[in-house]
Design a protein around this motif. Structure first.
Motif, short mmCIF file in Angstrom:
data_model
loop_
_atom_site.label_atom_id
_atom_site.label_comp_id
_atom_site.label_asym_id
_atom_site.label_seq_id
_atom_site.Cartn_x
_atom_site.Cartn_y
_atom_site.Cartn_z
N SER A 42 0.83 -1.20 0.00
CA SER A 42 0.00 0.00 0.00
C SER A 42 0.87 1.25 0.00
O SER A 42 2.10 1.17 -0.13
CB SER A 42 -0.93 -0.01 1.22
OG SER A 42 -0.18 0.05 2.42
N ASP A 43 0.24 2.40 0.16
CA ASP A 43 1.01 3.63 0.15
C ASP A 43 1.46 3.99 1.56
O ASP A 43 1.21 3.26 2.53
CB ASP A 43 0.21 4.77 -0.48
CG ASP A 43 -1.11 5.05 0.25
OD1 ASP A 43 -1.20 4.77 1.46
OD2 ASP A 43 -2.03 5.57 -0.39
N ALA A 44 2.12 5.12 1.69
CA ALA A 44 2.74 5.49 2.96
C ALA A 44 1.72 5.74 4.07
O ALA A 44 2.08 5.71 5.26
CB ALA A 44 3.62 6.73 2.77
N LEU A 153 4.30 4.52 13.50
CA LEU A 153 4.73 3.85 12.26
C LEU A 153 5.54 4.78 11.36
O LEU A 153 6.61 4.39 10.88
CB LEU A 153 3.53 3.27 11.52
CG LEU A 153 3.15 1.83 11.87
CD1 LEU A 153 1.92 1.41 11.07
CD2 LEU A 153 4.29 0.86 11.61
N PRO A 154 5.08 6.02 11.10
CA PRO A 154 5.94 6.93 10.33
C PRO A 154 7.28 7.19 11.01
O PRO A 154 8.30 7.37 10.33
CB PRO A 154 5.10 8.21 10.24
CG PRO A 154 3.69 7.74 10.35
CD PRO A 154 3.74 6.60 11.32
N GLN A 155 7.31 7.22 12.33
CA GLN A 155 8.57 7.41 13.04
C GLN A 155 9.49 6.21 12.82
O GLN A 155 10.71 6.38 12.64
CB GLN A 155 8.30 7.61 14.53
CG GLN A 155 7.60 8.90 14.86
CD GLN A 155 7.15 8.97 16.31
OE1 GLN A 155 7.48 8.11 17.12
NE2 GLN A 155 6.38 10.01 16.64
N LEU A 156 8.93 5.01 12.85
CA LEU A 156 9.72 3.82 12.56
C LEU A 156 10.26 3.86 11.14
O LEU A 156 11.43 3.57 10.90
CB LEU A 156 8.86 2.56 12.75
CG LEU A 156 8.86 1.94 14.15
CD1 LEU A 156 7.66 1.00 14.30
CD2 LEU A 156 10.15 1.17 14.39
N HIS A 157 9.41 4.23 10.19
CA HIS A 157 9.85 4.30 8.80
C HIS A 157 10.96 5.33 8.63
O HIS A 157 11.93 5.10 7.88
CB HIS A 157 8.67 4.62 7.89
CG HIS A 157 7.63 3.53 7.86
ND1 HIS A 157 6.33 3.74 7.45
CD2 HIS A 157 7.71 2.21 8.19
CE1 HIS A 157 5.66 2.61 7.54
NE2 HIS A 157 6.47 1.67 7.97
N ALA A 158 10.85 6.45 9.33
CA ALA A 158 11.91 7.47 9.25
C ALA A 158 13.21 6.95 9.87
O ALA A 158 14.31 7.22 9.36
CB ALA A 158 11.46 8.74 9.96
N ALA A 159 13.11 6.20 10.95
CA ALA A 159 14.30 5.64 11.59
C ALA A 159 14.97 4.61 10.69
O ALA A 159 16.20 4.50 10.66
CB ALA A 159 13.92 5.01 12.92
N ILE A 160 14.17 3.86 9.93
CA ILE A 160 14.74 2.89 8.98
C ILE A 160 15.56 3.62 7.92
O ILE A 160 16.69 3.24 7.60
CB ILE A 160 13.61 2.07 8.33
CG1 ILE A 160 12.94 1.17 9.37
CG2 ILE A 160 14.14 1.23 7.16
CD1 ILE A 160 11.60 0.63 8.93
#
Length: 337
Positions: A42-44, A153-160
């Motif tokens: 899916s999308d972000a 979840l966006p914070q996790l994605h940014a950390a990745i």
């Protein structure tokens, strides 16, 4: 745990599914020095993900009432990982309350759990003024916490990304078409490879009111409609706790009435709250409701997190990283082909 021959510890890693399980795997593998690609169909916005509809409670002591000891063990480890990687995660504790007619169920909950202290009515009112005079006592689990899934979840994605990982949204990746280590974190979408999986519907309602203020999650013990009220900030609260053996989507009229009625039982001001959203997610579960990490050479499946996704995901990711790095196996969770 024991040692097993694992794929090379410096192999590139592809992870399918950017929900809470996939995101934690991508983060820990990227931080361990792997070339990581996280694929999400899916999308972000992640509105198709089960994680989008989750409560985000980090409550291993409370969950011991209905869960196997392995959930508590992994959950306690996850709390340390949340604190380590996201130090701003709120750990204000959990409260468990009930009305006098349901006292027997309240005492049963107390017998089956640990890590709490009892608060009398005065102490309860001191830590949660909105509940002053509402209940004669409560169980307080001071070490528990919560996250808001749609923010974390966006914070996790940014950390990745910060750790060097790559995230590909709108990517229909297939394990058999990818080289290197592949970790499947697709949840119910992986049912063609995990036929034992079933979907368990969890419904939620988000309401808004300025008349109630809570700084921690509150669970209402009730024999028919147990409820949790989770503060989301800015006067918003998530109401949840349904666990229905069905795979349809949406919120039934019965569930809505029970959740809203239970919220009113916690505080009458919820009767005047504004309803912002109804929704539901399908939690992936195996017959025993326990998570599994299945290993078949360089193909690994992580699934069955049931209602404990945010609680268990960090610890499960750490186990998978440990297997790739050192070949260690956790016998309660991991299965090798």
């Amino acid at each position: 745990m024991y040692q097993n021959k694992s794929p090379r510890g410096d192999s590139p890693v592809s992870i399918i599914g950017a929900g809470i399980a996939g995101a934690w795997h991508a983060l820990l593998f990227a931080q361990a020095g792997h070339a990581v690609t996280l694929h999400e169909r899916s999308d972000a916005a992640m509105t198709e993900s089960t994680s989008h509809w989750a409560g985000g409670m980090l409550a291993p002591w409370c969950e011991a009432e209905v869960s196997e000891p392995v959930v508590s063990r992994l959950g306690l480890r996850s709390l340390k990982l949340w604190r380590e990687h996201f130090p701003k995660t709120p750990f204000n504790g959990s409260l468990v309350v009930t009305h006098p007619r349901d006292r027997a169920d309240f005492e049963r909950f107390a017998r089956l759990t640990s890590g709490y202290r009892r608060l009398d009515a005065r102490e309860l009112g001191e830590i949660e003024p909105s509940l002053e005079g509402r209940f004669r006592d409560a169980l307080f689990y001071p070490e528990e916490g919560l996250v808001e899934p749609r923010r974390v979840l966006p914070q996790l994605h940014a950390a990745i990304a910060k750790a060097g990982g790559t995230i590909q949204f709108n990517s229909e990746a297939r394990a058999e078409e990818i080289d290197g280590i592949v970790i499947d974190c697709r949840g119910l979408a992986a049912r063609e490879d995990e036929p034992e999986l079933r979907g368990v519907k969890g419904e939620m309602i988000i309401v808004e009111t300025s008349e109630v203020e809570l700084s921690r999650q509150v669970r209402l013990i009730h024999p028919r409609w147990p409820l949790y009220v989770i503060p989301r900030g800015d006067g918003r609260f998530m109401l949840g706790a349904t666990s229905i053996e069905a795979e349809d989507t949406g919120v039934s009229v019965r569930s809505a009435l029970e959740l809203l009625g239970a919220a009113y039982a916690v505080h009458p001001a919820f009767a005047e709250a504004r309803i912002l959203e109804f929704g539901s997610g399908l939690r992936p579960a195996f017959p025993d409701n326990l998570p599994r990490i299945r290993i078949d050479k360089d193909r690994i499946s992580v699934n069955g997190l049931y209602r404990h996704g945010f609680l268990l995901a960090p610890a499960l990711a750490e186990l998978t990283v440990g297997y790739i790095a050192r070949g260690t196996i956790d016998n309660e969770v991991m299965q090798c082909a």
